[in-house]
Design a protein around this motif. Structure first.
Motif, PDB file in Angstrom:
ATOM      1  N   ILE A   2       0.840  -1.202   0.000  1.00 47.41           N
ATOM      2  CA  ILE A   2       0.000   0.000   0.000  1.00 47.41           C
ATOM      3  C   ILE A   2       0.872   1.248   0.000  1.00 47.41           C
ATOM      4  O   ILE A   2       0.619   2.213  -0.733  1.00 47.41           O
ATOM      5  N   SER A   3       1.926   1.230   0.824  1.00 47.40           N
ATOM      6  CA  SER A   3       2.851   2.354   0.905  1.00 47.40           C
ATOM      7  C   SER A   3       3.544   2.618  -0.426  1.00 47.40           C
ATOM      8  O   SER A   3       3.659   3.761  -0.861  1.00 47.40           O
ATOM      9  N   GLN A   4       3.990   1.564  -1.075  1.00 51.46           N
ATOM     10  CA  GLN A   4       4.684   1.736  -2.352  1.00 51.46           C
ATOM     11  C   GLN A   4       3.747   2.240  -3.440  1.00 51.46           C
ATOM     12  O   GLN A   4       4.134   3.077  -4.263  1.00 51.46           O
ATOM     13  N   MET A   5       2.507   1.779  -3.436  1.00 43.97           N
ATOM     14  CA  MET A   5       1.528   2.299  -4.394  1.00 43.97           C
ATOM     15  C   MET A   5       1.301   3.787  -4.157  1.00 43.97           C
ATOM     16  O   MET A   5       1.238   4.582  -5.104  1.00 43.97           O
ATOM     17  N   GLY A   6       1.191   4.174  -2.886  1.00 46.26           N
ATOM     18  CA  GLY A   6       1.013   5.580  -2.555  1.00 46.26           C
ATOM     19  C   GLY A   6       2.214   6.425  -2.941  1.00 46.26           C
ATOM     20  O   GLY A   6       2.061   7.553  -3.421  1.00 46.26           O
ATOM     21  N   PHE A   7       3.404   5.872  -2.758  1.00 49.45           N
ATOM     22  CA  PHE A   7       4.618   6.618  -3.071  1.00 49.45           C
ATOM     23  C   PHE A   7       4.727   6.907  -4.563  1.00 49.45           C
ATOM     24  O   PHE A   7       4.983   8.050  -4.978  1.00 49.45           O
ATOM     25  N   PHE A   8       4.512   5.900  -5.368  1.00 50.85           N
ATOM     26  CA  PHE A   8       4.629   6.115  -6.813  1.00 50.85           C
ATOM     27  C   PHE A   8       3.462   6.920  -7.357  1.00 50.85           C
ATOM     28  O   PHE A   8       3.612   7.635  -8.356  1.00 50.85           O
ATOM     29  N   ALA A   9       2.300   6.854  -6.691  1.00 49.78           N
ATOM     30  CA  ALA A   9       1.185   7.729  -7.065  1.00 49.78           C
ATOM     31  C   ALA A   9       1.563   9.180  -6.777  1.00 49.78           C
ATOM     32  O   ALA A   9       1.262  10.086  -7.577  1.00 49.78           O
ATOM     33  N   TYR A  10       2.251   9.402  -5.639  1.00 50.01           N
ATOM     34  CA  TYR A  10       2.666  10.771  -5.315  1.00 50.01           C
ATOM     35  C   TYR A  10       3.713  11.287  -6.300  1.00 50.01           C
ATOM     36  O   TYR A  10       3.671  12.457  -6.700  1.00 50.01           O
ATOM     37  N   LEU A  11       4.649  10.437  -6.705  1.00 50.83           N
ATOM     38  CA  LEU A  11       5.651  10.878  -7.678  1.00 50.83           C
ATOM     39  C   LEU A  11       4.989  11.358  -8.966  1.00 50.83           C
ATOM     40  O   LEU A  11       5.402  12.363  -9.554  1.00 50.83           O
ATOM     41  N   THR A  12       3.942  10.644  -9.378  1.00 49.06           N
ATOM     42  CA  THR A  12       3.190  11.057 -10.575  1.00 49.06           C
ATOM     43  C   THR A  12       2.437  12.358 -10.303  1.00 49.06           C
ATOM     44  O   THR A  12       2.465  13.283 -11.124  1.00 49.06           O
ATOM     45  N   LEU A  13       1.773  12.426  -9.149  1.00 48.08           N
ATOM     46  CA  LEU A  13       1.034  13.633  -8.780  1.00 48.08           C
ATOM     47  C   LEU A  13       1.959  14.842  -8.696  1.00 48.08           C
ATOM     48  O   LEU A  13       1.594  15.947  -9.131  1.00 48.08           O
ATOM     49  N   HIS A  14       3.149  14.634  -8.150  1.00 50.69           N
ATOM     50  CA  HIS A  14       4.101  15.738  -8.009  1.00 50.69           C
ATOM     51  C   HIS A  14       4.497  16.308  -9.365  1.00 50.69           C
ATOM     52  O   HIS A  14       4.590  17.534  -9.529  1.00 50.69           O
ATOM     53  N   ARG A  15       4.708  15.428 -10.337  1.00 49.14           N
ATOM     54  CA  ARG A  15       5.043  15.885 -11.685  1.00 49.14           C
ATOM     55  C   ARG A  15       3.899  16.693 -12.289  1.00 49.14           C
ATOM     56  O   ARG A  15       4.118  17.749 -12.895  1.00 49.14           O
ATOM     57  N   PHE A  16       2.666  16.185 -12.138  1.00 48.40           N
ATOM     58  CA  PHE A  16       1.503  16.903 -12.644  1.00 48.40           C
ATOM     59  C   PHE A  16       1.328  18.231 -11.929  1.00 48.40           C
ATOM     60  O   PHE A  16       1.007  19.253 -12.551  1.00 48.40           O
ATOM     61  N   GLY A  17       1.524  18.220 -10.607  1.00 54.37           N
ATOM     62  CA  GLY A  17       1.375  19.446  -9.833  1.00 54.37           C
ATOM     63  C   GLY A  17       2.364  20.522 -10.255  1.00 54.37           C
ATOM     64  O   GLY A  17       2.000  21.697 -10.389  1.00 54.37           O
ATOM     65  N   MET A  18       3.602  20.130 -10.476  1.00 55.67           N
ATOM     66  CA  MET A  18       4.617  21.090 -10.919  1.00 55.67           C
ATOM     67  C   MET A  18       4.276  21.632 -12.299  1.00 55.67           C
ATOM     68  O   MET A  18       4.488  22.813 -12.588  1.00 55.67           O
ATOM     69  N   GLY A  19       3.756  20.746 -13.164  1.00 50.82           N
ATOM     70  CA  GLY A  19       3.398  21.189 -14.515  1.00 50.82           C
ATOM     71  C   GLY A  19       2.198  22.109 -14.540  1.00 50.82           C
ATOM     72  O   GLY A  19       2.147  23.063 -15.321  1.00 50.82           O
ATOM     73  N   ILE A  20       1.210  21.852 -13.661  1.00 51.25           N
ATOM     74  CA  ILE A  20      -0.025  22.639 -13.666  1.00 51.25           C
ATOM     75  C   ILE A  20       0.125  23.926 -12.854  1.00 51.25           C
ATOM     76  O   ILE A  20      -0.250  25.013 -13.304  1.00 51.25           O
ATOM     77  N   PHE A  21       0.674  23.820 -11.644  1.00 50.60           N
ATOM     78  CA  PHE A  21       0.721  24.970 -10.728  1.00 50.60           C
ATOM     79  C   PHE A  21       2.045  25.732 -10.771  1.00 50.60           C
ATOM     80  O   PHE A  21       2.124  26.859 -10.300  1.00 50.60           O
ATOM     81  N   GLY A  22       3.086  25.092 -11.292  1.00 55.86           N
ATOM     82  CA  GLY A  22       4.379  25.764 -11.398  1.00 55.86           C
ATOM     83  C   GLY A  22       4.944  26.165 -10.048  1.00 55.86           C
ATOM     84  O   GLY A  22       5.029  25.357  -9.122  1.00 55.86           O
ATOM     85  N   SER A  23       5.277  27.442  -9.907  1.00 57.41           N
ATOM     86  CA  SER A  23       5.959  27.925  -8.707  1.00 57.41           C
ATOM     87  C   SER A  23       5.061  27.944  -7.469  1.00 57.41           C
ATOM     88  O   SER A  23       5.565  28.054  -6.346  1.00 57.41           O
ATOM     89  N   VAL A  24       3.738  27.854  -7.652  1.00 56.59           N
ATOM     90  CA  VAL A  24       2.837  27.894  -6.489  1.00 56.59           C
ATOM     91  C   VAL A  24       2.465  26.483  -6.020  1.00 56.59           C
ATOM     92  O   VAL A  24       1.629  26.338  -5.113  1.00 56.59           O
ATOM     93  N   TRP A  25       3.082  25.455  -6.609  1.00 58.25           N
ATOM     94  CA  TRP A  25       2.769  24.086  -6.222  1.00 58.25           C
ATOM     95  C   TRP A  25       3.054  23.825  -4.745  1.00 58.25           C
ATOM     96  O   TRP A  25       2.287  23.147  -4.063  1.00 58.25           O
ATOM     97  N   ASN A  26       4.163  24.400  -4.243  1.00 54.46           N
ATOM     98  CA  ASN A  26       4.475  24.227  -2.816  1.00 54.46           C
ATOM     99  C   ASN A  26       3.388  24.838  -1.934  1.00 54.46           C
ATOM    100  O   ASN A  26       3.018  24.281  -0.898  1.00 54.46           O
ATOM    101  N   ALA A  27       2.879  25.999  -2.334  1.00 55.28           N
ATOM    102  CA  ALA A  27       1.817  26.651  -1.565  1.00 55.28           C
ATOM    103  C   ALA A  27       0.548  25.799  -1.580  1.00 55.28           C
ATOM    104  O   ALA A  27      -0.144  25.676  -0.558  1.00 55.28           O
TER     105      ALA A  27
END
Length: 208
Positions: A62-87
């Motif tokens: 379950i943890s590994q599925m969540g981790f790789f889901a987050y890696l994908t989400l992080h890429r999408f988040g950076m692409g969509i929100f750019g510099s405000v992704w951290n916020a």
């Protein structure tokens, strides 16, 4: 990262989950397990040991599925929100922290004190802060918020099956196992991928 390194990473994460679940399982359920150890009931001890390992392996997956889901989400988040992704991540962290207290209190509080629901969430958040701090020290300052988001929000999502139950032992049993697995993956993935890149660089140097 090569497939061999992925396999090593996968099985090492499974091992972390099995060890964390076994250790926390025996400690949290010691009042039930102590009699078996005192009477040296091997069959009951072995049955508990196998069950904890099996559940730990499940938690690790379950943890590994969540981790790789987050890696994908992080890429999408950076692409969509750019510099405000951290916020955006910080807002989501605050939202989840509030929900961990408020909704559990609404479901299980019975109009009693709010404190028993604040302390677990606060302790969980504090552990995630410490892990994110070490991740930042291990890499760079920009890693703190993503690490905190994964450790807190990601773990909370994975923890949801236990949050639906009002069983304190089960709650902490799953949380400890997930935190160990998630922290291990967060800290060790760069080392596994770095090892693969280093080997590739050495091979190119030899061939060149």
């Amino acid at each position: 990262m090569k497939s061999r390194d992925w396999v090593r990473f996968f099985f090492s994460s499974l091992l972390v989950g099995a060890i964390a679940a076994t250790a926390s399982g025996f400690i949290l359920n010691w009042d039930q397990q102590a009699g078996s150890f005192q009477k040296f009931q091997i069959d009951e001890i072995l049955a508990s040991f196998i069950w904890f390992i099996g559940v730990g392996l499940l938690f690790s997956i379950i943890s590994q599925m969540g981790f790789f889901a987050y890696l994908t989400l992080h890429r999408f988040g950076m692409g969509i929100f750019g510099s405000v992704w951290n916020a955006v991540q910080l807002v989501l962290i605050a939202f989840v922290l509030f929900d961990l207290v408020y909704f559990r209190y609404q479901f299980f509080g019975d109009s009693g004190s709010l404190l028993p629901y604040i302390w677990p969430a606060a302790g969980f958040f504090a552990v995630c802060l410490v892990i994110a701090y070490f991740k930042q020290k291990d890499t760079n300052k920009g890693a703190f918020v993503p690490a905190l988001f994964f450790m807190f929000v990601g773990t909370a999502v994975e923890w949801f099956p236990a949050l639906r139950e009002n069983d304190q032992n089960w709650l902490y049993f799953m949380l400890i196992s997930l935190l160990c697995c998630n922290a291990y993956q967060l800290m060790m993935l760069p080392r596994f991928s770095g090892s693969a890149e280093k080997k590739m660089g050495q091979r190119k140097a030899v061939e060149g």
